[in-house]
Write a protein that holds these residues in place. Structure first.
Motif, PDB file in Angstrom:
ATOM      1  N   ASN A 143       0.822  -1.210   0.000  1.00 41.98           N
ATOM      2  CA  ASN A 143       0.000   0.000   0.000  1.00 41.98           C
ATOM      3  C   ASN A 143       0.857   1.261   0.000  1.00 41.98           C
ATOM      4  N   ALA A 144       1.945   1.239   0.778  1.00 45.02           N
ATOM      5  CA  ALA A 144       2.819   2.407   0.862  1.00 45.02           C
ATOM      6  C   ALA A 144       3.500   2.681  -0.474  1.00 45.02           C
ATOM      7  N   THR A 145       3.944   1.630  -1.140  1.00 43.43           N
ATOM      8  CA  THR A 145       4.600   1.801  -2.443  1.00 43.43           C
ATOM      9  C   THR A 145       3.634   2.358  -3.477  1.00 43.43           C
ATOM     10  N   ARG A 146       2.401   1.890  -3.435  1.00 37.48           N
ATOM     11  CA  ARG A 146       1.386   2.393  -4.374  1.00 37.48           C
ATOM     12  C   ARG A 146       1.042   3.855  -4.109  1.00 37.48           C
ATOM     13  N   SER A 147       1.251   4.303  -2.883  1.00 39.15           N
ATOM     14  CA  SER A 147       0.854   5.666  -2.512  1.00 39.15           C
ATOM     15  C   SER A 147       1.858   6.721  -2.957  1.00 39.15           C
ATOM     16  N   VAL A 148       3.086   6.306  -3.284  1.00 37.51           N
ATOM     17  CA  VAL A 148       4.131   7.265  -3.647  1.00 37.51           C
ATOM     18  C   VAL A 148       3.966   7.683  -5.108  1.00 37.51           C
ATOM     19  N   PRO A 149       3.874   8.978  -5.390  1.00 37.90           N
ATOM     20  CA  PRO A 149       3.797   9.423  -6.789  1.00 37.90           C
ATOM     21  C   PRO A 149       4.979   8.891  -7.590  1.00 37.90           C
ATOM     22  N   PHE A 150       4.729   8.500  -8.827  1.00 40.71           N
ATOM     23  CA  PHE A 150       5.760   7.792  -9.586  1.00 40.71           C
ATOM     24  C   PHE A 150       7.026   8.612  -9.759  1.00 40.71           C
ATOM     25  N   ILE A 151       6.896   9.872 -10.096  1.00 39.32           N
ATOM     26  CA  ILE A 151       8.091  10.675 -10.360  1.00 39.32           C
ATOM     27  C   ILE A 151       8.959  10.790  -9.105  1.00 39.32           C
ATOM     28  N   ILE A 152       8.329  10.836  -7.926  1.00 40.29           N
ATOM     29  CA  ILE A 152       9.084  10.875  -6.672  1.00 40.29           C
ATOM     30  C   ILE A 152       9.754   9.528  -6.432  1.00 40.29           C
ATOM     31  N   LEU A 153       9.031   8.452  -6.702  1.00 35.49           N
ATOM     32  CA  LEU A 153       9.600   7.113  -6.554  1.00 35.49           C
ATOM     33  C   LEU A 153      10.812   6.943  -7.459  1.00 35.49           C
ATOM     34  N   ALA A 154      10.697   7.396  -8.701  1.00 29.86           N
ATOM     35  CA  ALA A 154      11.794   7.245  -9.655  1.00 29.86           C
ATOM     36  C   ALA A 154      13.054   7.953  -9.169  1.00 29.86           C
ATOM     37  N   VAL A 155      12.884   9.120  -8.567  1.00 28.30           N
ATOM     38  CA  VAL A 155      14.031   9.869  -8.047  1.00 28.30           C
ATOM     39  C   VAL A 155      14.561   9.226  -6.771  1.00 28.30           C
ATOM     40  N   ALA A 156      13.647   8.766  -5.914  1.00 25.87           N
ATOM     41  CA  ALA A 156      14.050   8.218  -4.622  1.00 25.87           C
ATOM     42  C   ALA A 156      14.890   6.950  -4.756  1.00 25.87           C
ATOM     43  N   ILE A 157      14.634   6.152  -5.791  1.00 24.10           N
ATOM     44  CA  ILE A 157      15.361   4.882  -5.926  1.00 24.10           C
ATOM     45  C   ILE A 157      16.509   4.975  -6.929  1.00 24.10           C
ATOM     46  N   ILE A 158      16.975   6.188  -7.222  1.00 29.91           N
ATOM     47  CA  ILE A 158      18.113   6.345  -8.135  1.00 29.91           C
ATOM     48  C   ILE A 158      19.322   5.524  -7.684  1.00 29.91           C
ATOM     49  N   PRO A 159      19.686   5.526  -6.385  1.00 23.16           N
ATOM     50  CA  PRO A 159      20.818   4.675  -5.976  1.00 23.16           C
ATOM     51  C   PRO A 159      20.585   3.192  -6.286  1.00 23.16           C
ATOM     52  N   PHE A 160      19.368   2.723  -6.081  1.00 22.39           N
ATOM     53  CA  PHE A 160      19.032   1.328  -6.392  1.00 22.39           C
ATOM     54  C   PHE A 160      19.125   1.079  -7.892  1.00 22.39           C
ATOM     55  N   THR A 161      18.658   2.035  -8.691  1.00 18.91           N
ATOM     56  CA  THR A 161      18.737   1.914 -10.140  1.00 18.91           C
ATOM     57  C   THR A 161      20.182   1.818 -10.604  1.00 18.91           C
ATOM     58  N   ARG A 162      21.042   2.655 -10.038  1.00 21.17           N
ATOM     59  CA  ARG A 162      22.465   2.615 -10.389  1.00 21.17           C
ATOM     60  C   ARG A 162      23.092   1.294  -9.983  1.00 21.17           C
ATOM     61  N   LEU A 163      22.655   0.762  -8.851  1.00 24.35           N
ATOM     62  CA  LEU A 163      23.176  -0.523  -8.394  1.00 24.35           C
ATOM     63  C   LEU A 163      22.808  -1.642  -9.363  1.00 24.35           C
ATOM     64  N   ILE A 164      21.604  -1.574  -9.917  1.00 24.24           N
ATOM     65  CA  ILE A 164      21.110  -2.643 -10.790  1.00 24.24           C
ATOM     66  C   ILE A 164      21.694  -2.548 -12.197  1.00 24.24           C
ATOM     67  N   VAL A 165      21.638  -1.361 -12.806  1.00 26.35           N
ATOM     68  CA  VAL A 165      22.040  -1.226 -14.213  1.00 26.35           C
ATOM     69  C   VAL A 165      23.296  -0.386 -14.413  1.00 26.35           C
ATOM     70  N   GLY A 166      23.829   0.209 -13.344  1.00 24.24           N
ATOM     71  CA  GLY A 166      25.066   0.968 -13.451  1.00 24.24           C
ATOM     72  C   GLY A 166      24.894   2.425 -13.824  1.00 24.24           C
ATOM     73  N   THR A 167      23.665   2.849 -14.076  1.00 21.50           N
ATOM     74  CA  THR A 167      23.387   4.241 -14.416  1.00 21.50           C
ATOM     75  C   THR A 167      21.941   4.566 -14.068  1.00 21.50           C
ATOM     76  N   SER A 168      21.648   5.842 -13.949  1.00 19.40           N
ATOM     77  CA  SER A 168      20.266   6.256 -13.679  1.00 19.40           C
ATOM     78  C   SER A 168      19.653   6.957 -14.877  1.00 19.40           C
ATOM     79  N   ILE A 169      20.370   6.982 -16.004  1.00 19.59           N
ATOM     80  CA  ILE A 169      19.899   7.660 -17.208  1.00 19.59           C
ATOM     81  C   ILE A 169      19.845   6.654 -18.348  1.00 19.59           C
ATOM     82  N   GLY A 170      18.808   6.769 -19.156  1.00 25.60           N
ATOM     83  CA  GLY A 170      18.698   5.888 -20.315  1.00 25.60           C
ATOM     84  C   GLY A 170      17.482   4.986 -20.238  1.00 25.60           C
ATOM     85  N   THR A 171      17.226   4.334 -21.351  1.00 20.67           N
ATOM     86  CA  THR A 171      16.031   3.504 -21.465  1.00 20.67           C
ATOM     87  C   THR A 171      16.073   2.321 -20.514  1.00 20.67           C
TER      88      THR A 171
END
Length: 219
Positions: free
Chosen positions: A61-89
């Motif tokens: 429920n908490a994850t669904r409540s977070v606006p997507f654009i805020i979620l995308a910014v908040a998990i940038i460190p996790f994104t970098r950990l997974i794919v090595g960058t936070s920019i790109g398709t």
């Protein structure tokens, strides 16, 4: 000008479909078992696990409540950990997947809860194990609702992909911002909007057709 934009538009459309397709697949892979557990792990239910309900339900429920654009910014460190960058398709797939997992889980939970409890009881009376009830009764009966839900998720992800496109993820959102908004080209913006509408309509029609085929009442 249209002939000049055509290759760019096709590339942007492909990037959008790639982001949405991969994130939908990954989110469904993770959200399906989560949704099944949410629907069957309550007290006195098929896979009774009240502690799971108490712990995971609020997180979903908490994850669904977070606006997507805020979620995308908040998990940038996790994104970098997974794919090595936070920019790109490819990087955009991470927040799209994270946002879609709880959405899909709740959709599947709702579809399963709509299944007649008498079918579950009949299967158990014939000696079916819990996993067999889930795979042979609950999921097949809930399939039309699940397909409708996944179609809705895909349409939502198309909108989300346009948002991440505006911050460097590529796709139609990026095309609209860079070639339309920043260059003061309303015609390009209109072309992007029309393309998004066509893609959404195609996805919706395809999902509706699949749901009709899966509905046993139409057989």
């Amino acid at each position: 000008m249209l002939t000049t934009l055509a290759p760019i538009l096709l590339q942007a459309t492909w990037e959008t479909l790639y982001m949405v397709g991969v994130s939908l697949f990954l989110a469904t892979t993770l959200g399906l078992p989560l949704g099944v557990l949410l629907a069957t792990s309550g007290r006195g239910e098929l896979l009774e696990a009240p502690l799971f309900q108490k712990l995971i339900g609020p997180i979903v429920n908490a994850t669904r409540s977070v606006p997507f654009i805020i979620l995308a910014v908040a998990i940038i460190p996790f994104t970098r950990l997974i794919v090595g960058t936070s920019i790109g398709t490819s990087a955009a797939i991470v927040p799209l997947t994270v946002a879609a997992i709880p959405f899909i889980a709740r959709i599947i939970e709702g579809a399963i809860r709509e299944v007649d409890s008498g079918l579950t009881e009949a299967a158990q009376a014939m000696g079916a194990r819990p996993l067999q009830v889930v795979t042979k009764v609950l999921l097949p009966e809930a399939l039309p609702g699940i397909i409708h839900g996944l179609t809705l998720t895909a349409v939502t992800l198309i909108g989300y992909s346009a948002m991440v496109g505006a911050v460097g993820a590529g796709g139609l959102g990026d095309l609209g911002i860079r070639y339309g908004y920043q260059r003061f080209r309303p015609d390009v913006m209109a072309l992007v909007v029309v393309t998004l509408i066509v893609v959404v309509q195609a996805v919706q029609m395809f999902g509706d057709r699949l749901a009709r085929k899966a509905d046993k009442r139409n057989i």
